[in-house]
Motif scaffolding. Structure first.
Motif, PDB file in Angstrom:
ATOM      1  N   UNK A  60       0.837  -1.204   0.000  1.00 53.85           N
ATOM      2  CA  UNK A  60       0.000   0.000   0.000  1.00 53.85           C
ATOM      3  C   UNK A  60       0.870   1.252   0.000  1.00 53.85           C
ATOM      4  N   UNK A  61       1.938   1.221   0.780  1.00 57.54           N
ATOM      5  CA  UNK A  61       2.833   2.378   0.816  1.00 57.54           C
ATOM      6  C   UNK A  61       3.460   2.624  -0.547  1.00 57.54           C
ATOM      7  N   UNK A  62       3.824   1.548  -1.233  1.00 59.09           N
ATOM      8  CA  UNK A  62       4.382   1.704  -2.574  1.00 59.09           C
ATOM      9  C   UNK A  62       3.379   2.283  -3.553  1.00 59.09           C
ATOM     10  N   UNK A  63       2.113   1.916  -3.401  1.00 53.74           N
ATOM     11  CA  UNK A  63       1.081   2.466  -4.277  1.00 53.74           C
ATOM     12  C   UNK A  63       0.739   3.917  -3.923  1.00 53.74           C
ATOM     13  N   UNK A  64       0.907   4.286  -2.641  1.00 54.15           N
ATOM     14  CA  UNK A  64       0.513   5.621  -2.188  1.00 54.15           C
ATOM     15  C   UNK A  64       1.562   6.685  -2.481  1.00 54.15           C
ATOM     16  N   UNK A  65       2.785   6.278  -2.726  1.00 53.29           N
ATOM     17  CA  UNK A  65       3.854   7.241  -2.988  1.00 53.29           C
ATOM     18  C   UNK A  65       4.209   7.244  -4.468  1.00 53.29           C
ATOM     19  N   UNK A  66       4.468   8.422  -5.043  1.00 52.82           N
ATOM     20  CA  UNK A  66       4.331   9.737  -4.412  1.00 52.82           C
ATOM     21  C   UNK A  66       2.885  10.187  -4.356  1.00 52.82           C
ATOM     22  N   UNK A  67       2.557  11.124  -3.476  1.00 55.04           N
ATOM     23  CA  UNK A  67       1.172  11.639  -3.428  1.00 55.04           C
ATOM     24  C   UNK A  67       0.779  12.297  -4.744  1.00 55.04           C
ATOM     25  N   UNK A  68      -0.501  12.301  -4.994  1.00 53.70           N
ATOM     26  CA  UNK A  68      -1.020  12.935  -6.209  1.00 53.70           C
ATOM     27  C   UNK A  68      -1.234  14.431  -5.929  1.00 53.70           C
ATOM     28  N   UNK A  69      -0.187  15.217  -6.161  1.00 50.80           N
ATOM     29  CA  UNK A  69      -0.224  16.638  -5.804  1.00 50.80           C
ATOM     30  C   UNK A  69      -1.267  17.410  -6.612  1.00 50.80           C
ATOM     31  N   UNK A  70      -1.587  16.927  -7.805  1.00 52.75           N
ATOM     32  CA  UNK A  70      -2.571  17.642  -8.614  1.00 52.75           C
ATOM     33  C   UNK A  70      -3.971  17.595  -8.004  1.00 52.75           C
ATOM     34  N   UNK A  71      -4.176  16.706  -7.034  1.00 48.07           N
ATOM     35  CA  UNK A  71      -5.494  16.567  -6.403  1.00 48.07           C
ATOM     36  C   UNK A  71      -5.708  17.604  -5.309  1.00 48.07           C
ATOM     37  N   UNK A  72      -4.696  18.415  -5.019  1.00 50.25           N
ATOM     38  CA  UNK A  72      -4.778  19.350  -3.908  1.00 50.25           C
ATOM     39  C   UNK A  72      -5.886  20.377  -4.107  1.00 50.25           C
ATOM     40  N   UNK A  73      -6.186  20.730  -5.359  1.00 54.64           N
ATOM     41  CA  UNK A  73      -7.238  21.723  -5.611  1.00 54.64           C
ATOM     42  C   UNK A  73      -8.607  21.236  -5.160  1.00 54.64           C
ATOM     43  N   UNK A  74      -8.785  19.930  -5.054  1.00 49.46           N
ATOM     44  CA  UNK A  74     -10.065  19.374  -4.607  1.00 49.46           C
ATOM     45  C   UNK A  74     -10.194  19.318  -3.079  1.00 49.46           C
ATOM     46  N   UNK A  75      -9.138  19.731  -2.371  1.00 50.99           N
ATOM     47  CA  UNK A  75      -9.130  19.579  -0.918  1.00 50.99           C
ATOM     48  C   UNK A  75      -9.262  20.894  -0.162  1.00 50.99           C
ATOM     49  N   UNK A  76      -9.151  22.027  -0.854  1.00 51.64           N
ATOM     50  CA  UNK A  76      -9.215  23.295  -0.142  1.00 51.64           C
ATOM     51  C   UNK A  76     -10.569  23.498   0.515  1.00 51.64           C
ATOM     52  N   UNK A  77     -11.631  23.272  -0.226  1.00 50.07           N
ATOM     53  CA  UNK A  77     -12.966  23.461   0.351  1.00 50.07           C
ATOM     54  C   UNK A  77     -13.278  22.439   1.449  1.00 50.07           C
ATOM     55  N   UNK A  78     -12.970  21.132   1.269  1.00 50.47           N
ATOM     56  CA  UNK A  78     -13.214  20.180   2.363  1.00 50.47           C
ATOM     57  C   UNK A  78     -12.435  20.504   3.634  1.00 50.47           C
ATOM     58  N   UNK A  79     -11.166  20.924   3.516  1.00 50.89           N
ATOM     59  CA  UNK A  79     -10.408  21.238   4.736  1.00 50.89           C
ATOM     60  C   UNK A  79     -10.951  22.509   5.376  1.00 50.89           C
ATOM     61  N   UNK A  80     -11.481  23.433   4.563  1.00 49.20           N
ATOM     62  CA  UNK A  80     -12.130  24.614   5.117  1.00 49.20           C
ATOM     63  C   UNK A  80     -13.399  24.223   5.865  1.00 49.20           C
ATOM     64  N   UNK A  81     -14.158  23.280   5.315  1.00 48.84           N
ATOM     65  CA  UNK A  81     -15.338  22.761   6.016  1.00 48.84           C
ATOM     66  C   UNK A  81     -14.940  22.120   7.340  1.00 48.84           C
ATOM     67  N   UNK A  82     -13.839  21.407   7.332  1.00 48.38           N
ATOM     68  CA  UNK A  82     -13.371  20.758   8.557  1.00 48.38           C
ATOM     69  C   UNK A  82     -13.036  21.786   9.629  1.00 48.38           C
ATOM     70  N   UNK A  83     -12.337  22.839   9.260  1.00 48.96           N
ATOM     71  CA  UNK A  83     -12.013  23.897  10.219  1.00 48.96           C
ATOM     72  C   UNK A  83     -13.281  24.583  10.725  1.00 48.96           C
ATOM     73  N   UNK A  84     -14.252  24.781   9.831  1.00 46.57           N
ATOM     74  CA  UNK A  84     -15.504  25.397  10.258  1.00 46.57           C
ATOM     75  C   UNK A  84     -16.278  24.500  11.215  1.00 46.57           C
ATOM     76  N   UNK A  85     -16.275  23.200  10.933  1.00 50.16           N
ATOM     77  CA  UNK A  85     -16.957  22.264  11.829  1.00 50.16           C
ATOM     78  C   UNK A  85     -16.365  22.346  13.230  1.00 50.16           C
ATOM     79  N   UNK A  86     -15.041  22.327  13.311  1.00 46.26           N
ATOM     80  CA  UNK A  86     -14.374  22.378  14.613  1.00 46.26           C
ATOM     81  C   UNK A  86     -14.615  23.710  15.312  1.00 46.26           C
TER      82      UNK A  86
END
Length: 271
Positions: A60-86
């Protein structure tokens, strides 16, 4: 310390013979309980999968590396939701925890026989159920989404904040309260000028500490449909998109480290 008389003179010992035997008997009981629990765990464990775990983890570690950096644009809003939830969950919890704490403290409760047990019951009941379970219950009632996550975090945090706060209220100095009472101040004035200033630092520390904890808890609420970055993590796990999983875990780690740094700075400023 027991003393044993011998022909060569007194011998000092830390424990008597009975105390030493009781101590050894306690250790034997603990060892027997451990062996019994281990045997029960062993019966319910498939050891083949345990022995094969290092190979699976490496794959699994071999499949997970390297991270898919291009996917970062899909995470800004979810991490913002997470901060708002907290953040919103912590604010709601603090608003509700303050009156509960004053009702639970022995020196501020209006009734030690009726009101205080009810307040303590609220504290215990909200603390005893994990936020994931609250989220599951709330999703069944109000549906999935960020709002369910906010309420789950808030309910879970009420007991934590109220418990620490009512303990701080019970530890205040009575001298300041008595001095303000002697001036003829009302009950609310005594609370505002005699109690609140003494517990304000503790309240600020509790608020920051609980917000830091809620950042961690809100990152996984999405696994049950309560919004936040956990939704992206669940979707990536379901599709076995391991490069996306590794990136999401890095983002979660960064958010947690950032919240820890902020809370540490705020606590240092308060103290």
């Amino acid at each position: 310390m027991p003393v044993i008389e011998t022909p060569e003179g007194p011998i000092w010992r830390r424990r008597t013979r009975g105390q030493a035997m009781a101590r050894w008997f306690g250790w034997l009981l603990g060892l027997a309980a451990f062996l019994w629990c281990w045997s029960r765990i062993s019966e319910a464990t498939t050891w083949f999968f345990v022995r094969d775990a290092p190979r699976i983890a490496g794959d699994i570690l071999g499949r997970a590396l390297p991270p898919r950096w291009s996917y970062i644009d899909n995470l800004w809003w979810p991490i913002w939701d997470t901060l708002n939830i907290a953040t919103l969950g912590t604010i709601i919890a603090l608003i509700l925890a303050v009156p509960v704490a004053f009702l639970a403290a022995r020196n501020t409760t209006p009734s030690a026989l009726i009101v205080r047990p009810i307040a303590l019951l609220i504290i215990v009941s909200t603390r005893s159920i994990n936020s994931l379970i609250w989220a599951l219950l709330l999703i069944a009632i109000i549906g999935p989404g960020v709002f369910a996550g906010v309420i789950a975090i808030a309910i879970r945090s009420i007991g934590f904040c109220a418990k620490l706060l009512y303990e701080a209220i019970e530890e205040i100095s009575a001298t300041q309260v008595e001095a303000i009472t002697a001036t003829g101040a009302s009950r609310w004035q005594v609370m505002a000028y005699g109690i609140v200033p003494q517990i304000a630092p503790a309240f600020a520390g509790i608020a920051v500490f609980r917000w830091d904890i809620n950042i961690r808890e809100s990152t996984v609420l999405g696994l049950v449909g309560a919004g936040g970055i956990g939704l992206q993590l669940q979707a990536s796990l379901n599709t076995l998109a391991w490069p996306q999983v590794s990136l999401i875990l890095l983002v979660i780690l960064f958010a947690v480290v950032l919240s820890e740094w902020v809370s540490a700075k705020v606590r240092a400023a308060i103290i």
